[in-house]
Each structure stands twice: as structure tokens, then as C-alpha cells.
Design a protein around this motif. Structure first.
Motif, PDB file in Angstrom:
ATOM      1  N   GLU A   5     -30.558 -45.714  22.436  1.00 17.44           N
ATOM      2  CA  GLU A   5     -30.847 -44.939  21.234  1.00 17.44           C
ATOM      3  C   GLU A   5     -30.305 -45.741  20.054  1.00 17.44           C
ATOM      4  OE1 GLU A   5     -32.095 -42.302  18.538  1.00 17.44           O
ATOM      5  OE2 GLU A   5     -32.542 -42.040  20.664  1.00 17.44           O
ATOM      6  N   LEU A   6     -31.194 -46.119  19.139  1.00 14.52           N
ATOM      7  CA  LEU A   6     -30.780 -47.014  18.046  1.00 14.52           C
ATOM      8  C   LEU A   6     -29.692 -46.419  17.162  1.00 14.52           C
ATOM      9  CD1 LEU A   6     -34.168 -48.647  17.040  1.00 14.52           C
ATOM     10  CD2 LEU A   6     -32.246 -49.695  18.225  1.00 14.52           C
ATOM     11  N   SER A   7     -29.710 -45.116  16.948  1.00 15.34           N
ATOM     12  CA  SER A   7     -28.705 -44.509  16.068  1.00 15.34           C
ATOM     13  C   SER A   7     -27.304 -44.543  16.660  1.00 15.34           C
ATOM     14  CB  SER A   7     -29.095 -43.064  15.741  1.00 15.34           C
ATOM     15  OG  SER A   7     -29.088 -42.280  16.930  1.00 15.34           O
ATOM     16  N   THR A   8     -27.200 -44.719  17.979  1.00 18.34           N
ATOM     17  CA  THR A   8     -25.881 -44.748  18.608  1.00 18.34           C
ATOM     18  C   THR A   8     -25.549 -46.108  19.231  1.00 18.34           C
ATOM     19  OG1 THR A   8     -26.776 -43.909  20.694  1.00 18.34           O
ATOM     20  CG2 THR A   8     -25.965 -42.274  19.109  1.00 18.34           C
ATOM     21  N   ALA A   9     -26.375 -47.100  18.975  1.00 14.38           N
ATOM     22  CA  ALA A   9     -26.140 -48.437  19.542  1.00 14.38           C
ATOM     23  C   ALA A   9     -24.828 -48.995  18.999  1.00 14.38           C
ATOM     24  CB  ALA A   9     -27.297 -49.362  19.194  1.00 14.38           C
ATOM     25  N   SER A  10     -23.998 -49.497  19.905  1.00 15.93           N
ATOM     26  CA  SER A  10     -22.687 -50.001  19.496  1.00 15.93           C
ATOM     27  C   SER A  10     -22.615 -51.527  19.444  1.00 15.93           C
ATOM     28  CB  SER A  10     -21.611 -49.470  20.455  1.00 15.93           C
ATOM     29  OG  SER A  10     -21.900 -49.883  21.777  1.00 15.93           O
ATOM     30  N   GLN A  11     -23.671 -52.194  19.926  1.00 18.46           N
ATOM     31  CA  GLN A  11     -23.707 -53.653  19.915  1.00 18.46           C
ATOM     32  C   GLN A  11     -24.939 -54.122  19.130  1.00 18.46           C
ATOM     33  OE1 GLN A  11     -23.008 -55.662  23.768  1.00 18.46           O
ATOM     34  NE2 GLN A  11     -23.010 -53.611  24.647  1.00 18.46           N
ATOM     35  N   SER A  12     -24.955 -55.407  18.809  1.00 21.06           N
ATOM     36  CA  SER A  12     -26.133 -55.975  18.169  1.00 21.06           C
ATOM     37  C   SER A  12     -27.253 -56.088  19.207  1.00 21.06           C
ATOM     38  CB  SER A  12     -25.825 -57.356  17.594  1.00 21.06           C
ATOM     39  OG  SER A  12     -25.579 -58.267  18.660  1.00 21.06           O
ATOM     40  N   LEU A  13     -28.464 -56.152  18.761  1.00 24.45           N
ATOM     41  CA  LEU A  13     -29.603 -56.276  19.667  1.00 24.45           C
ATOM     42  C   LEU A  13     -29.494 -57.535  20.511  1.00 24.45           C
ATOM     43  CD1 LEU A  13     -32.230 -55.046  20.614  1.00 24.45           C
ATOM     44  CD2 LEU A  13     -33.389 -56.179  18.718  1.00 24.45           C
ATOM     45  N   SER A  14     -29.021 -58.628  19.924  1.00 31.66           N
ATOM     46  CA  SER A  14     -28.877 -59.868  20.689  1.00 31.66           C
ATOM     47  C   SER A  14     -27.839 -59.713  21.802  1.00 31.66           C
ATOM     48  CB  SER A  14     -28.522 -61.039  19.773  1.00 31.66           C
ATOM     49  OG  SER A  14     -27.287 -60.817  19.139  1.00 31.66           O
ATOM     50  N   GLU A  18     -28.736 -60.170  25.726  1.00 36.03           N
ATOM     51  CA  GLU A  18     -27.987 -61.105  26.575  1.00 36.03           C
ATOM     52  C   GLU A  18     -27.400 -60.379  27.790  1.00 36.03           C
ATOM     53  OE1 GLU A  18     -24.095 -63.819  25.919  1.00 36.03           O
ATOM     54  OE2 GLU A  18     -25.660 -64.020  24.389  1.00 36.03           O
ATOM     55  N   GLU A  19     -26.850 -59.198  27.559  1.00 38.46           N
ATOM     56  CA  GLU A  19     -26.219 -58.422  28.635  1.00 38.46           C
ATOM     57  C   GLU A  19     -27.231 -57.980  29.700  1.00 38.46           C
ATOM     58  OE1 GLU A  19     -23.696 -54.249  29.164  1.00 38.46           O
ATOM     59  OE2 GLU A  19     -23.932 -55.115  27.172  1.00 38.46           O
ATOM     60  N   PHE A  20     -28.416 -57.614  29.253  1.00 39.78           N
ATOM     61  CA  PHE A  20     -29.442 -57.110  30.170  1.00 39.78           C
ATOM     62  C   PHE A  20     -30.639 -58.047  30.208  1.00 39.78           C
ATOM     63  CE2 PHE A  20     -27.203 -53.365  28.452  1.00 39.78           C
ATOM     64  CZ  PHE A  20     -26.655 -52.885  29.627  1.00 39.78           C
ATOM     65  N   SER A  21     -30.392 -59.341  30.296  1.00 38.23           N
ATOM     66  CA  SER A  21     -31.444 -60.351  30.174  1.00 38.23           C
ATOM     67  C   SER A  21     -32.549 -60.222  31.213  1.00 38.23           C
ATOM     68  CB  SER A  21     -30.842 -61.756  30.228  1.00 38.23           C
ATOM     69  OG  SER A  21     -30.244 -61.972  31.495  1.00 38.23           O
ATOM     70  N   GLN A  22     -32.274 -59.644  32.357  1.00 35.46           N
ATOM     71  CA  GLN A  22     -33.300 -59.513  33.405  1.00 35.46           C
ATOM     72  C   GLN A  22     -33.887 -58.111  33.456  1.00 35.46           C
ATOM     73  OE1 GLN A  22     -34.402 -62.271  34.947  1.00 35.46           O
ATOM     74  NE2 GLN A  22     -32.945 -63.252  33.585  1.00 35.46           N
ATOM     75  N   GLU A  23     -33.492 -57.235  32.540  1.00 38.36           N
ATOM     76  CA  GLU A  23     -33.991 -55.865  32.499  1.00 38.36           C
ATOM     77  C   GLU A  23     -34.830 -55.651  31.252  1.00 38.36           C
ATOM     78  OE1 GLU A  23     -31.738 -52.100  33.582  1.00 38.36           O
ATOM     79  OE2 GLU A  23     -30.135 -53.567  33.408  1.00 38.36           O
ATOM     80  N   THR A  24     -35.700 -54.671  31.308  1.00 39.81           N
ATOM     81  CA  THR A  24     -36.410 -54.236  30.105  1.00 39.81           C
ATOM     82  C   THR A  24     -35.507 -53.266  29.370  1.00 39.81           C
ATOM     83  OG1 THR A  24     -38.560 -54.488  31.148  1.00 39.81           O
ATOM     84  CG2 THR A  24     -38.454 -53.017  29.248  1.00 39.81           C
ATOM     85  N   ILE A  25     -35.384 -53.458  28.074  1.00 39.62           N
ATOM     86  CA  ILE A  25     -34.579 -52.563  27.244  1.00 39.62           C
ATOM     87  C   ILE A  25     -35.540 -51.777  26.359  1.00 39.62           C
ATOM     88  CG2 ILE A  25     -32.775 -52.400  25.488  1.00 39.62           C
ATOM     89  CD1 ILE A  25     -31.866 -55.225  26.429  1.00 39.62           C
ATOM     90  N   VAL A  26     -35.536 -50.454  26.500  1.00 39.02           N
ATOM     91  CA  VAL A  26     -36.382 -49.593  25.687  1.00 39.02           C
ATOM     92  C   VAL A  26     -35.536 -49.056  24.541  1.00 39.02           C
ATOM     93  CG1 VAL A  26     -37.788 -47.497  25.633  1.00 39.02           C
ATOM     94  CG2 VAL A  26     -37.819 -48.975  27.655  1.00 39.02           C
TER      95      VAL A  26
END
Length: 84
Positions: A5-14, A18-26
Motif C-alpha cells: 500500500e503506497l500510503s504506508t510504504a516505509s521503504q523506497s521503491l528501489s 531489490e528486496e523482492f527481486s524475484q517476486e512481483t510487487i503490486v
């Protein structure tokens, strides 16, 4: 698949990418999906473009339907039609 959820994201998109490089992030806004971040490792640009092209997807869907309905030509039929 990871949902953020963008309004509660605590990290940068990058950082998420990087953390979920093999997963799809919605990415969601008010619980509604608005975008996705996917790994492009091993994906050629043409495949990426075609996978999001509505006209191409409709052609594929029509072809699959014709194949299931046995509305196809055999290789021999094609040779008879086009090779004299």
C-alpha cells in the motif's frame, strides 16, 4: 507476490524492488492495484511489449479458441493451398 500500500510504504521503491527481486510487487492505493513491479531478468523487450498489447492478446485468445474448436488447418492442408 507482494502487495504494498503506497500510503504506508516505509521503504523506497528501489529498496522493495531489490528486496523482492524475484517476486512481483503490486502497488496499491486505497487497496486498489494501480501498478506492478516485475523482474525483467531474462525477458526480451519484444516479449514485454507484446504481453501488454491488447490487440496481440486478442489475436492469441482468438487463435486459442479456434484451436479448441478444431477450426485449424493441418500442415498438409496449408501446403496444398499455398504450394503448387
Amino acid at each position: 507476490m507482494k502487495t504494498i500500500e503506497l500510503s504506508t510504504a516505509s521503504q523506497s521503491l528501489s529498496a522493495y524492488a531489490e528486496e523482492f527481486s524475484q517476486e512481483t510487487i503490486v502497488l496499491t492505493v486505497n487497496g486498489k492495484a494501480v501498478a506492478a513491479v516485475v523482474s525483467l531478468e531474462g525477458v526480451d523487450p519484444e516479449s514485454l511489449v507484446l504481453s501488454t498489447n491488447q490487440e496481440f492478446l486478442e489475436i492469441i485468445q482468438k487463435s486459442r479458441h479456434e484451436f479448441k474448436s478444431k477450426k485449424t488447418l493441418s500442415l498438409e492442408d496449408i501446403k496444398k493451398e499455398f504450394i503448387h
